[in-house]
Motif scaffolding. Structure first.
Motif, PDB file in Angstrom:
ATOM      1  N   ARG A   9       5.298  11.252 -61.614  1.00 31.01           N
ATOM      2  CA  ARG A   9       3.985  10.817 -62.074  1.00 31.01           C
ATOM      3  C   ARG A   9       2.888  11.140 -61.079  1.00 31.01           C
ATOM      4  O   ARG A   9       1.734  11.404 -61.451  1.00 31.01           O
ATOM      5  N   ASP A  10       3.197  11.111 -59.793  1.00 33.72           N
ATOM      6  CA  ASP A  10       2.189  11.346 -58.765  1.00 33.72           C
ATOM      7  C   ASP A  10       1.885  12.824 -58.561  1.00 33.72           C
ATOM      8  O   ASP A  10       0.893  13.173 -57.917  1.00 33.72           O
ATOM      9  N   ALA A  11       2.726  13.688 -59.112  1.00 32.45           N
ATOM     10  CA  ALA A  11       2.543  15.126 -58.904  1.00 32.45           C
ATOM     11  C   ALA A  11       1.472  15.721 -59.804  1.00 32.45           C
ATOM     12  O   ALA A  11       0.989  16.826 -59.553  1.00 32.45           O
ATOM     13  N   GLY A  12       1.089  15.002 -60.872  1.00 36.29           N
ATOM     14  CA  GLY A  12       0.072  15.514 -61.788  1.00 36.29           C
ATOM     15  C   GLY A  12       0.490  16.818 -62.431  1.00 36.29           C
ATOM     16  O   GLY A  12       1.662  17.030 -62.757  1.00 36.29           O
ATOM     17  N   ILE A  13      -0.479  17.714 -62.581  1.00 37.88           N
ATOM     18  CA  ILE A  13      -0.218  19.003 -63.219  1.00 37.88           C
ATOM     19  C   ILE A  13       0.801  19.814 -62.431  1.00 37.88           C
ATOM     20  O   ILE A  13       1.585  20.575 -62.997  1.00 37.88           O
ATOM     21  N   LEU A  45      -1.285  13.550 -69.189  1.00 37.87           N
ATOM     22  CA  LEU A  45      -0.409  13.205 -68.067  1.00 37.87           C
ATOM     23  C   LEU A  45      -0.769  11.851 -67.468  1.00 37.87           C
ATOM     24  O   LEU A  45      -0.018  11.314 -66.657  1.00 37.87           O
ATOM     25  N   THR A  46      -1.900  11.287 -67.884  1.00 36.84           N
ATOM     26  CA  THR A  46      -2.270   9.944 -67.445  1.00 36.84           C
ATOM     27  C   THR A  46      -1.922   8.883 -68.481  1.00 36.84           C
ATOM     28  O   THR A  46      -2.094   7.687 -68.230  1.00 36.84           O
ATOM     29  N   TRP A  47      -1.439   9.294 -69.651  1.00 34.29           N
ATOM     30  CA  TRP A  47      -1.127   8.335 -70.711  1.00 34.29           C
ATOM     31  C   TRP A  47       0.189   7.624 -70.414  1.00 34.29           C
ATOM     32  O   TRP A  47       1.178   8.270 -70.032  1.00 34.29           O
ATOM     33  N   PRO A  48       0.269   6.319 -70.625  1.00 33.39           N
ATOM     34  CA  PRO A  48       1.533   5.588 -70.389  1.00 33.39           C
ATOM     35  C   PRO A  48       2.700   6.151 -71.182  1.00 33.39           C
ATOM     36  O   PRO A  48       3.827   6.215 -70.683  1.00 33.39           O
ATOM     37  N   PRO A  61      13.036  12.916 -67.469  1.00 25.33           N
ATOM     38  CA  PRO A  61      11.994  13.916 -67.662  1.00 25.33           C
ATOM     39  C   PRO A  61      11.512  13.951 -69.117  1.00 25.33           C
ATOM     40  O   PRO A  61      12.328  13.968 -70.042  1.00 25.33           O
ATOM     41  N   SER A  62      10.202  13.940 -69.288  1.00 21.90           N
ATOM     42  CA  SER A  62       9.626  13.912 -70.626  1.00 21.90           C
ATOM     43  C   SER A  62       8.881  15.210 -70.913  1.00 21.90           C
ATOM     44  O   SER A  62       8.446  15.916 -70.002  1.00 21.90           O
ATOM     45  N   VAL A  63       8.739  15.499 -72.201  1.00 25.00           N
ATOM     46  CA  VAL A  63       8.080  16.716 -72.665  1.00 25.00           C
ATOM     47  C   VAL A  63       6.697  16.361 -73.194  1.00 25.00           C
ATOM     48  O   VAL A  63       6.579  15.589 -74.146  1.00 25.00           O
TER      49      VAL A  63
END
Length: 307
Positions: A9-13, A45-48, A61-63
């Motif tokens: 989550r912290d890696a962003g794009i 990528l910021t959505w819960p 891991p999510s798509v």
């Protein structure tokens, strides 16, 4: 199968990677879709729901990606209304693996049949933007013939479709955006365009409906433009400032098979045209989330070649 996934989550794009995942399973009322083209929202990528399921459990891991167009390859138990081999387009669930993959599982009710004369690339640009524009203008904004509407981001994915839909019902349309959006917005049918960086938003005067996709200061300033009995509609953030004598609505787009089919018919008849920008292969999806330069239109990821 190949898919774009995120795990950190912290890696962003920077955390978007092309990986191999197991073929998805079709649960009850699901279909498996062979994805031909997919759309995404850069901010997702910021959505819960990108990181957790509906119970709050980690699902990485999510798509990512929630717009798709493709062909049904498998039906889950109890699925009705669609058949194997059928061309479809629509929305992937917010809290399940999405469309940036060669195959994905989708609730059948989130998909609509795709006419044979509509290509997958164009169809993938329609679900979120088209449904958001319709629901914002008419379901929440209650826009009718003869009224005035202010559409922020008039040349963007949602805004460009909202302009076309508002014009079709006979509304007067004010649009905003950057200076280089002016030509596109006017071509789409905006009556008056305003450059938010060089002109005063307040000079527009009162309108019946505001459709906001920006939030922040623009959202707050727009409240003063809503005339008595009018509506401010936003998809950017929950509303904290309300019009003095009007309504304010924050909403998240909802799947709607019937409306998707209607939008596809409008597209076929030339009454609606999504603006498709760059078309990139699946292996370039990560770079598409953060393009080196701003490009007009919606970026589409081509996952499989049209047969």
């Amino acid at each position: 199968m190949r898919a774009i996934t995120v795990q950190d989550r912290d890696a962003g794009i920077g955390g978007l990677t092309l990986t191999e995942l197991p073929h998805p399973h079709a649960a009850e009322n699901d279909v498996i879709v062979c994805v031909h083209a997919a759309g995404f929202t850069p901010g997702e990528l910021t959505w819960p729901g990108t990181w957790t399921d509906r119970t709050g459990r980690d699902r990485t891991p999510s798509v990512p990606g929630h717009e798709l167009s493709g062909v049904v390859t498998e039906l889950g138990y109890g699925t009705t209304g669609l058949t194997v081999g059928q061309r479809v387009f629509g929305l992937a669930d917010w809290a399940r693996n999405g469309s940036l993959a060669e195959y994905t599982a989708v609730e059948a009710r989130n998909l609509a049949p795709l006419p044979a004369d509509v290509d997958h690339t164009t169809a993938a640009a329609l679900p979120i933007s088209g449904l958001t524009a319709w629901q914002g203008l008419f379901d929440h904004g209650r826009l009718t013939t003869g009224q005035t509407v202010l559409i922020h981001g008039a040349a963007g994915g949602v805004g460009s479709l909202a302009v076309q839909l508002a014009r079709e019902v006979g509304a007067r349309v004010f649009g905003t955006g950057r200076a280089d959006d002016r030509g596109t917005a006017l071509e789409l049918g905006v009556d008056t365009f305003m450059d938010l960086h060089a002109e005063r938003l307040e000079d527009i005067g009162e309108v019946d409906v505001v459709l906001d996709v920006i939030g922040g200061e623009i959202l707050e300033r727009s409240t003063a433009l809503v005339r008595a009995g009018g509506t401010l509609v936003t998809i950017a953030e929950p509303v904290t400032v309300h019009p003095t004598d009007g309504r304010a609505v924050f909403f998240v787009v909802e799947p709607d098979r019937v409306r998707l089919a209607d939008l596809a018919q409008r597209l076929r008849e030339g009454r609606l045209k999504p603006i498709v920008g760059a078309v990139r292969p699946l292996q370039e999806a990560a770079a598409a989330f953060a393009p080196e330069k701003r490009t007009p239109g919606k970026t589409i990821i081509q996952v499989a070649e049209d047969k």
